[in-house]
Scaffold this motif. Sequence first.
Motif, PDB file in Angstrom:
ATOM      1  N   ALA A 134       0.847  -1.194   0.000  1.00 55.02           N
ATOM      2  CA  ALA A 134       0.000   0.000   0.000  1.00 55.02           C
ATOM      3  C   ALA A 134       0.884   1.245   0.000  1.00 55.02           C
ATOM      4  O   ALA A 134       1.777   1.378   0.838  1.00 55.02           O
ATOM      5  N   ILE A 135       0.648   2.151  -0.946  1.00 54.58           N
ATOM      6  CA  ILE A 135       1.460   3.369  -1.026  1.00 54.58           C
ATOM      7  C   ILE A 135       0.646   4.621  -0.744  1.00 54.58           C
ATOM      8  O   ILE A 135       1.230   5.675  -0.429  1.00 54.58           O
ATOM      9  N   SER A 136      -0.673   4.552  -0.837  1.00 50.89           N
ATOM     10  CA  SER A 136      -1.488   5.718  -0.484  1.00 50.89           C
ATOM     11  C   SER A 136      -2.899   5.273  -0.150  1.00 50.89           C
ATOM     12  O   SER A 136      -3.357   4.205  -0.579  1.00 50.89           O
ATOM     13  N   TRP A 137      -3.571   6.119   0.620  1.00 45.40           N
ATOM     14  CA  TRP A 137      -4.939   5.844   1.063  1.00 45.40           C
ATOM     15  C   TRP A 137      -5.730   7.141   0.943  1.00 45.40           C
ATOM     16  O   TRP A 137      -5.405   8.128   1.603  1.00 45.40           O
TER      17      TRP A 137
ATOM     18  N   VAL B 170      -7.669   2.667  -1.860  1.00 43.94           N
ATOM     19  CA  VAL B 170      -6.268   2.464  -1.509  1.00 43.94           C
ATOM     20  C   VAL B 170      -5.511   2.154  -2.799  1.00 43.94           C
ATOM     21  O   VAL B 170      -6.044   1.494  -3.708  1.00 43.94           O
TER      22      VAL B 170
ATOM     23  N   THR C 246       0.918   0.186 -10.467  1.00 42.64           N
ATOM     24  CA  THR C 246       0.021   0.516  -9.360  1.00 42.64           C
ATOM     25  C   THR C 246      -1.401   0.087  -9.681  1.00 42.64           C
ATOM     26  O   THR C 246      -1.808   0.033 -10.844  1.00 42.64           O
TER      27      THR C 246
ATOM     28  N   TYR D 147       1.728   4.862   4.258  1.00 43.40           N
ATOM     29  CA  TYR D 147       0.598   5.137   3.364  1.00 43.40           C
ATOM     30  C   TYR D 147      -0.560   5.846   4.068  1.00 43.40           C
ATOM     31  O   TYR D 147      -1.516   6.295   3.404  1.00 43.40           O
TER      32      TYR D 147
END
Length: 402
Positions: free
Chosen positions: A93-96, A103, A113, A274
């Motif tokens: 997970a790199i961002s939320w 996500v 991604t 993230y």
Amino acid sequence: MSDTQNFIVLGGSGGGLNIAHSFLKYMEPELKKLGKTYHLYIVDSSSHFFWNTGSPRSLVSATLLPTEKLFVPIADGFNSYDASLYTIIHGTAISWDVEGRTVTIKLAADEATQTLPYYALVLATGTRSPSPATSLHGNHMLSKAALEDLNNKIPSATSVIVAGGGPTGVEVAGEIGHFLNGSAGWFSSRPANPKAKVTLITKSDTLLPVLSKPRALTAETYLNKVGVDVVYNISVVSSTTDADGKTTVNLSNGEQWTADVYIPAWGTTPNTEYVPADLKNDQGYIKTNPTTLRIDAAGSRVYVAGDVGDYSRGGYHSLYTATPILAANIRRDLLAAAAPDETSVPDRLFTANNTETQAVPIGPRGVGAVNGWSLPSFLIWLLKGRDYMVGNALKTVHGRMV
């Protein structure tokens, strides 16, 4: 499939896997009867679960505890379910996006991604220690390589430095001391002919802060019996490994020490890069409702499982206590949303156990307590030190702990 809702579990930790199995075993069949369709996504940076509880012994010798017993393929644990109900993603997970309820995952295979919307989200990304030998640092092959490297170095080492006075540091130092130096007899305080100088460094003035001072002093006595010296009130500022493989550590008191093997074991960092900053505390742990285990500030049906939440003391004792309550509250929320006129189930409330509860093997001995009551040394060896409960690795991955 347009009416299918995504139930996403970020993290193949013990907490994440327990929730995933709870969902497929119990929640999904109930929801299906109500005409609701869900798809479970399990996302983890490692394709294998790592039973790092056993790493203190396995890093000493693969003969004593083979590394293959510590790593279990996550996918193998879900073969008994209908494959259309779940997807396992090897990625990070790199961002939320809290407002958009999505996500974004960086896939391990090609670093592309993928963004997933969620109806319900469980954050179970866990924590990492300084060394990949004692926790995952992404792909499990990094941890396996770190363990194998130590397996090659430790048998011939004549000097070892372990930094960290918590349970991992104490267990690692105890295993190394026992392996290299043996153990003192009943009437001796130290081994007669130690092979290696093993030193445990802690920045605190005591070992094992969860335990009482008398039990912490007993831990030092047991470490001495396997040839480990404990040095208090200093920490490692930096370290450098030379071409010959020796490591020099720079200490907070200005001194430099050099050893054949250096193992950092001085704390954990939450895997929450993230997570938006406003949802984390100053240490990076996720702000969690301490009784319901929801993330109230993140909207409906968002939860925390395991060490990554600020409610947790860490370790499997806390996990096993909290997970059934979390699963009950997730079930309650999903059923209430599916049949609001028919379902009225109160929350189950979690109460943290802040009593003196911990078990720490130290070579052939150990110290510990449950709810403040002392555990005898032989019982700690029998329950944990005998094989570091490695059988629970398979049980966790296959959902037998649920």
